[in-house]
Design an enzyme around this catalytic site. Structure first.
Site, PDB file in Angstrom:
ATOM      1  N   SER A 110      28.823  39.523  24.385  1.00 28.50           N
ATOM      2  CA  SER A 110      30.078  39.707  25.099  1.00 28.50           C
ATOM      3  C   SER A 110      30.842  40.845  24.433  1.00 28.50           C
ATOM      4  O   SER A 110      30.975  40.892  23.214  1.00 28.50           O
ATOM      5  CB  SER A 110      30.863  38.406  25.017  1.00 28.50           C
ATOM      6  OG  SER A 110      32.102  38.584  25.599  1.00 28.50           O
ATOM      7  N   GLY A 111      31.290  41.786  25.205  1.00 24.39           N
ATOM      8  CA  GLY A 111      32.064  42.904  24.678  1.00 24.39           C
ATOM      9  C   GLY A 111      31.215  44.075  24.243  1.00 24.39           C
ATOM     10  O   GLY A 111      31.729  45.048  23.704  1.00 24.39           O
ATOM     11  N   THR A 115      29.373  45.375  31.319  1.00 17.06           N
ATOM     12  CA  THR A 115      30.048  45.587  32.603  1.00 17.06           C
ATOM     13  C   THR A 115      30.339  47.071  32.802  1.00 17.06           C
ATOM     14  O   THR A 115      30.131  47.605  33.908  1.00 17.06           O
ATOM     15  CB  THR A 115      31.339  44.768  32.646  1.00 17.06           C
ATOM     16  OG1 THR A 115      30.993  43.409  32.367  1.00 17.06           O
ATOM     17  CG2 THR A 115      32.002  44.851  33.990  1.00 17.06           C
ATOM     18  N   ASN A 160      36.577  40.459  23.942  1.00 16.64           N
ATOM     19  CA  ASN A 160      36.633  41.530  24.928  1.00 16.64           C
ATOM     20  C   ASN A 160      37.881  41.332  25.780  1.00 16.64           C
ATOM     21  O   ASN A 160      38.108  40.255  26.309  1.00 16.64           O
ATOM     22  CB  ASN A 160      35.350  41.443  25.788  1.00 16.64           C
ATOM     23  CG  ASN A 160      35.285  42.551  26.833  1.00 16.64           C
ATOM     24  OD1 ASN A 160      36.227  43.314  26.999  1.00 16.64           O
ATOM     25  ND2 ASN A 160      34.156  42.612  27.514  1.00 16.64           N
ATOM     26  N   SER A 163      36.689  40.564  29.593  1.00 22.90           N
ATOM     27  CA  SER A 163      35.392  39.886  29.537  1.00 22.90           C
ATOM     28  C   SER A 163      35.057  39.246  30.880  1.00 22.90           C
ATOM     29  O   SER A 163      35.894  38.572  31.493  1.00 22.90           O
ATOM     30  CB  SER A 163      35.454  38.833  28.440  1.00 22.90           C
ATOM     31  OG  SER A 163      34.224  38.176  28.381  1.00 22.90           O
ATOM     32  N   SER A 164      33.828  39.497  31.332  1.00 19.40           N
ATOM     33  CA  SER A 164      33.410  38.866  32.593  1.00 19.40           C
ATOM     34  C   SER A 164      33.183  37.393  32.318  1.00 19.40           C
ATOM     35  O   SER A 164      32.394  37.049  31.441  1.00 19.40           O
ATOM     36  CB  SER A 164      32.109  39.482  33.102  1.00 19.40           C
ATOM     37  OG  SER A 164      32.113  40.860  32.880  1.00 19.40           O
ATOM     38  N   GLY A 390      27.280  37.933  28.256  1.00 17.61           N
ATOM     39  CA  GLY A 390      26.406  38.118  27.093  1.00 17.61           C
ATOM     40  C   GLY A 390      26.336  36.867  26.226  1.00 17.61           C
ATOM     41  O   GLY A 390      27.058  35.891  26.443  1.00 17.61           O
ATOM     42  N   GLU A 392      26.966  34.337  23.563  1.00 14.23           N
ATOM     43  CA  GLU A 392      28.273  34.026  22.989  1.00 14.23           C
ATOM     44  C   GLU A 392      28.176  33.024  21.857  1.00 14.23           C
ATOM     45  O   GLU A 392      27.531  31.972  22.003  1.00 14.23           O
ATOM     46  CB  GLU A 392      29.193  33.467  24.081  1.00 14.23           C
ATOM     47  CG  GLU A 392      29.833  34.574  24.902  1.00 14.23           C
ATOM     48  CD  GLU A 392      30.760  34.047  25.984  1.00 14.23           C
ATOM     49  OE1 GLU A 392      30.832  32.823  26.182  1.00 14.23           O
ATOM     50  OE2 GLU A 392      31.398  34.895  26.643  1.00 14.23           O
TER      51      GLU A 392
END
Ligand SMILES: Nc1ncnc2c1ncn2[C@@H]1O[C@H](COP(=O)(O)OP(=O)(O)O)[C@@H](O)[C@H]1O
Ligand SMILES: [Mg+2]
Length: 1139
Positions: A110-111, A115, A160, A163-164, A390, A392
């Site tokens: 993540s981050g 994306t 993030n 973050s999605s 992602g 995590e």
């Protein structure tokens, strides 16, 4: 020369190495060192063969400009320094030109920039694919779906700021030319728990903040919202504003994007109403109210928020209020209502909020899909872009992280499958010499989670569905018993004694050794989140809302569709959709982007070695490089390889007849590619170094250019030749026409001149001739004049002579005549005198003689001798007259009136008398020659004359006609044989007459027979008797005075034949018929004579009525004869032409 022609290479200005495959020596340190070196120089992309490693720079870099797009467009992958655009270009071209569906797999924590990477890929493809109004609209819609989904599905997390919080897989669909047609988005498991609670330092989904900051006062008023974040329980306050994020501006962007994607204004309004409703829902609070049974029952504390929320959604407040206090449980057709305590009420509220939001999110995705879906049914090429959350690892990991990490395990599995295992297996399959490379296969971890019998997800489902009390603890117990043995599963209670004293592993947790590291999961909430239950009372309350979107989101609330079956659990659903996704990805050509985050602080310029090293390890990048280095960078089946490069070698171009493998061998030998650079597999050629491929590609490109030039040359030559031939042909035509024209002109000019010259010459000649002729004529005239004068002179002289002669002759003749006359007169006088003398002598002599005689015979004369002489003389004359008559032949015809002329006037009387006597005599003579029949005939004629003479104008014409009687030769004509035999008496008359039809005055032919006793009318053709009337029955006959043949036979009244009435007939032989009829009557003594009326108007008695027949004088005869016309009921008019 365009700037595209500038030769660049991956190797130009390289910082470190652009492709890890080229790294020397290869070790983890050098690998990380290379990444760091490049990262420090803002080179965030590095290749491992065709895989792109992307380091998150955490700062904007000037490498995504339109110029960059142009630079990478249609360039070979290894041609320029590493870039995400190179990968996007490779994928797009391979999709467009080789018809291979592509997928772009973006993985990373993540981050790490997944994306962002997905957006770069999409914007690159959008920039290079086709253009045009329609295509641009599709692109715009595809790109603008991102801000909408990000607003509703992204949130700030500690990792993030954007973050999605959902997984996204987007299929972009293209047509055969590579123009985008549309897309399909799939979303995976939105982290909905965030709606009601956010970890410290994190935010709720962006949309809530965007709405409150960005909406106009009016909108907020309509939605009954307050701009102040602190008014809402669901919004965490400590990080409500994020640096670098302008929520108000983002709100406008989102509204604009929604409009571009195709949301209707009322749809946007509904969506915002739902967002507002979620915020309101968070503010509803409950208080306990004691009940007699000792339990507490929850009650809504302040009803204002509830009221406003209900107004927003068109809900009845009491219904929702009740749903927060009671719960209806349906079991075996029985409904049991239980009360909810305060905690349960809060649980219900949050469940509703989460459900409302996540369903709204799914609806948004579907709505976007509806807008961006391809409008055609033609076969589509597909490029999938996967941007899934992602891997995590948080301090506190729950069900969501478990699911997210499971998904990442699966993606890693795919990576391993396709790059590591598949690659190595292929070498073996193709018989290429190969030393196996060890790598960690995470299939075992996937199995731990998803195994249908004893996988963690299966256990969780089993626990959720089990009757009896089910808690997160019982679930953990179950895991402890079932999974304890598993290498990658750790827990305090597991039989694996090594964890019994592990204090980093709390009792209510279990730990999984993921491929990317160990993750500790707290079991709290697992069961609940997996169940994902919403009290039916709530869903039914929602369904009752007077709000179209809410109704759509809670279809299970429809009371008519009560479904007692449990909905599938969240884990089950996720597993199924991940399975589908994997299957889908396996059908496509994968392109990897492996994102790495350089630090945990979201900061630019910081490169934390340990963090990067960890990611490099679990992403298996080292193994990736090793496999890549040991193996071959590129492989291709022989046939397409030969097909692609055959133009590089004379032997293989344009066709290679032998086996394809030999062809490739010949080709590579011819190109003098070093032997160690490639290996021949069973069905494929393996190229070790990308540069070799690049070399081939470059050669091919040059060769294609040459070929294109050749084709162009030949085409141009052909075109020019054609043009030339056409020109030549045209020129000939033009020239021919022009020559013709020129010659025509020239000819006309010459002709004109010739005519002029000719006319001059002719004129001159003519004048000459004329002159000659005139001269000749003058000469002739002169001659004539001279001759005339001469002749005149001659003639006059002659005339004069003649005249003189004539005068002398005349004078002679006059003199002669005079002399002659004189002589003649003298002679005449003499003769006359002589004659007189002679006559006198004779008279004297006669007298003397007479005197002498008388003196002599006096004595013999008697007194009456004179009378006697006279008588004698008369007698003599008479005698002569009669004898003369005797010799004259006279006609014996009684009608000859001729008679000789009288000889002497005194015989007049005698002469006439003789004539009369002779006539009588010759009539007598004529009569005496008559036979009996002739006599009868004449008698008849006589009778006719008595009857009609001077009475009827038709009569004179009948006099000359003999009365034949039988005109049809009745006895001889076989047609009338029967008729003949029927008539007993002798037929006196048989003829065809016309019977007048009283109705129209027209005549119809009939056979008319007359016998002594009766008359018969019969059919002319067949001879059949129509009527037979005895003559005694006839009273009279009527005829006109005119020259017509009409006659009416009147029947006596009372007679037997009277029934038929009188007969009106017409015949040319009327005179004969009537005469005969009349004579029959006069011949028989016992019968009265038939009366004959001659009148121009008479009555005829037809059967019933009497009709007057009137005769009038018509126009003088001019061909058409008698016309009979019916004038009225009682009048038949017969027009007879006047003679
Ligand atoms: N290529 C890049 N250039 C500049 N900033 C980037 C880039 N990639 C990522 N970032 C930054 O990192 C943040 C997180 O990236 P994101 O793509 O949202 O990560 P992920 O989707 O992997 O969680 C972005 O908000 C952006 O600020
Ligand atoms: Mg993301």
């Amino acid at each position: 020369m365009s700037k595209m022609e500038v030769k660049t290479s991956l190797l130009d200005n390289m910082i470190g190495v652009g492709d890890m495959v080229l790294l020397e020596p290869l070790s983890e340190d050098s690998f990380i060192g290379n990444l760091k070196n490049r990262f420090d120089h803002n080179e965030i992309y590095t290749y491992i063969g065709s895989v792109v490693i992307s380091m998150n720079p955490y700062k904007p870099l000037p490498i995504y400009t339109a110029e960059k797009v142009e630079e990478y467009r249609n360039r070979n992958f290894y041609e320029l320094s590493p870039h995400i655009y190179a990968l996007a270009d490779e994928a797009y071209r391979s999709l467009r030109d080789q018809d291979k569906d592509q997928c772009i797999l973006i993985t990373g924590e993540s981050g790490s920039g997944k994306t962002e990477a997905s957006k770069f890929v999409m914007s690159y493809v959008a920039a290079v694919c086709g253009k045009g109004q329609e295509v641009n609209k599709v692109k715009e819609q595809l790109l603008q779906s991102n801000p909408v989904l990000e607003a509703f599905g992204n949130a700030k997390t500690v990792r993030n700021d954007n973050s999605s919080r959902f997984g996204k897989y987007m299929d972009i669909e293209f047509d055969f030319k590579g123009d985008p047609l549309g897309g399909v988005i799939s979303n995976y498991l939105l982290e909905k728990s965030r709606v009601v609670k956010q970890p410290r330092g994190e935010r709720n989904f962006h949309i809530f903040y965007q709405l409150l900051s960005g909406a106009s006062e009016d909108t907020l008023k309509n939605l009954k919202l307050d701009r102040d974040f602190s008014k809402y329980n669901y919004l965490s306050l400590d990080s409500a504003t994020v640096n670098g994020l302008d929520d108000a501006a983002s709100f406008r962007t989102v509204r604009n994007a929604m409009q571009i994607v195709g949301f209707m204004e009322d749809e946007v309004q509904s969506v915002l109403e739902l967002v507002a409703a979620v915020l309101k829902l968070g503010n509803i609070e409950f208080k306990p109210e004691s009940r007699v049974n000792g339990f507490d029952e929850s009650r809504v504390k302040d009803k204002n928020d509830l009221k406003e929320m209900c107004e927003l959604l068109g809900l009845e407040q009491s219904v929702l209020e009740r749903a927060f206090s009671f719960r209806t449980v349906e079991a075996k057709m029985e409904k049991v209502s239980t009360t909810l305590n305060v905690a349960q009420a809060y649980y219900a509220r949050d469940a509703l909020a989460k459900n409302l939001y996540s369903r709204l999110f799914s609806w948004l995705v579907n709505r976007i899909n509806e807008s961006i879906k391809a409008q055609t049914k033609v076969r589509k090429k597909v490029m999938g872009v996967l941007d899934i959350y992602g891997f995590e690892i948080f301090e506190d990991n729950s069900f969501e992280q478990f699911i997210i990490n499971y998904c990442n395990e699966k993606l890693q599995q795919i990576f391993i499958e396709l790059t590591l295992r598949e690659e190595q297996e292929e070498y073996v399959r193709e018989g290429i010499e190969w030393t196996n490379i060890e790598y960690f296969n995470n299939a075992i971890i996937c199995d731990l989670i998803e195994n249908n019998q004893n996988g963690i997800l299966a256990m969780l489902d089993e626990e959720c569905l089990r009757p009896g009390t089910v808690t997160d603890e019982t679930f953990l117990d179950k895991l402890n018993t079932v999974c304890a043995e598993h290498q990658h599963f750790e827990s305090r209670q597991s039989k694996n004694s090594k964890f019994l004293t592990d204090h980093s592993l709390p009792h209510n947790c279990f730990r999984i050794q993921h491929y990317a590291g160990k993750v500790l999961y707290r079991v709290e909430g697992f069961v609940d989140k997996n169940n994902d239950l919403l009290y039916r009372d709530l869903s039914q309350a929602m369904y009752k809302a007077n709000h179209s979107l809410i109704k759509l989101l809670f279809p299970e609330g429809n009371p008519s569709k009560v479904n007692l079956k449990r909905p599938p659990t969240a884990g089950f659903q996720f597993k199924a959709s991940v399975g589908t996704l994997m299957k889908n990805l396996l059908t496509k050509n994968p392109n990897y982007i492996r994102c790495i985050k350089p630090n945990d602080k979201k900061a630019a310029h910081i490169f934390t070695d340990s963090l990067v090293c960890h990611q490099v390890r679990y992403l298996g990048l080292m193994e990736n490089v090793r496999v890549r280095r040991a193996g071959y960078a590129f492989r291709q089946a022989y046939e397409p390889c030969l097909e692609r490069y055959k133009m590089l070698c004379k032997q293989t171009w344009p066709h290679w007849r032998g086996p394809v493998r030999d062809g490739v061998e010949v080709l590579l030998t011819d190109l003098q590619v070093p032997v160690e650079e490639f290996a021949y597999g069973r069905s494929k050629i393996f190229i070790r170094n990308p540069r070799t491929l690049f070399f081939l590609e470059e050669k091919r490109r040059q060769c294609l250019e040459d070929l294109a030039t050749l084709i162009q040359k030949i085409f141009r030559g052909w075109k020019s030749r054609r043009q030339f031939l056409l020109l030549k042909k045209s020129q000939v035509v033009v020239a021919a026409w022009y020559r013709r024209y020129a010659q025509q002109k020239k000819y006309q000019k010459i002709r004109c001149s010739a005519l002029v010259v000719q006319s001059f010459i002719r004129g001159w000649k003519a004048r000459k001739i004329l002159r000659e002729l005139k001269y000749k004529k003058r000469c002739e005239e002169a001659v004539t004049t001279i001759a005339a004068y001469w002749h005149g002179t001659q003639a006059r002289r002659e005339l004069r002579c003649l005249k003189n002669e004539a005068r002398s002759k005349q004078a002679v003749s006059v003199i002669w005549a005079y002399w002659q006359g004189n002589k003649a007169r003298r002679e005449l006088k003499r003769l006359k005198e002589e004659a007189r003398r002679k006559h006198a002598i004779a008279v004297i002599w006669a007298y003397w003689l007479g005197l002498k005689v008388r003196r002599e015979y006096r004595k013999f004369f008697r007194a009456n001798a004179g009378k006697k002489i006279y008588d004698f003389t008369i007698q003599r004359i008479m005698q002569k007259y009669f004898l003369g008559l005797k010799t004259t032949t006279l006609s014996m015809s009684p009608i000859d009136k001729s008679w000789p002329a009288k000889p002497y006037g005194f015989l007049e009387g005698t002469h006439q008398e003789l004539r009369r006597i002779f006539h009588l005599w010759r009539c007598k003579k004529y009569r005496s020659k008559f036979t009996k029949e002739m006599k009868a005939t004449y008698e008849e004629k006589l009778a006719a004359s008595e009857l009609f003479k001077d009475k009827k104008a038709l009569y004179p014409s009948s006099v000359g006609q003999p009365f034949k009687g039988d005109y049809v030769e009745l006895s001889k004509n076989p047609k009338y044989q029967k008729l003949n035999s029927l008539v007993e008496d002798k037929v006196l008359l048989a003829d065809v007459v016309s019977k007048i039809n009283r109705a129209n005055g027209k005549g119809a032919p009939r056979m008319f027979l007359l016998t002594k006793n009766n008359f018969v009318l019969a059919d002319q053709k067949t001879g059949q008797v129509k009527t037979s009337v005895p003559l005694p029955d006839l009273s009279s006959v009527s005829v006109s005075t005119q020259n017509d043949g009409f006659f009416a036979l009147r029947v006596k009244e009372g007679a037997t034949s009277a029934a038929k009435g009188d007969f009106l007939l017409s015949s040319d032989r009327l005179i004969e018929i009537i005469t005969k009829l009349h004579r029959i009557g006069s011949a028989s003594a016992d019968r009265n004579q038939i009366k004959i009326d001659i009148s121009d108007e008479f009555l005829v008695q037809f059967k019933q009525d009497k009709v007057c027949v009137k005769f009038i004088q018509g126009a003088p005869k001019n061909g058409n004869g008698v016309i009979c016309k019916r004038k009225n009921n009682r009048l038949l008019e017969v027009s007879v032409p006047s003679p």
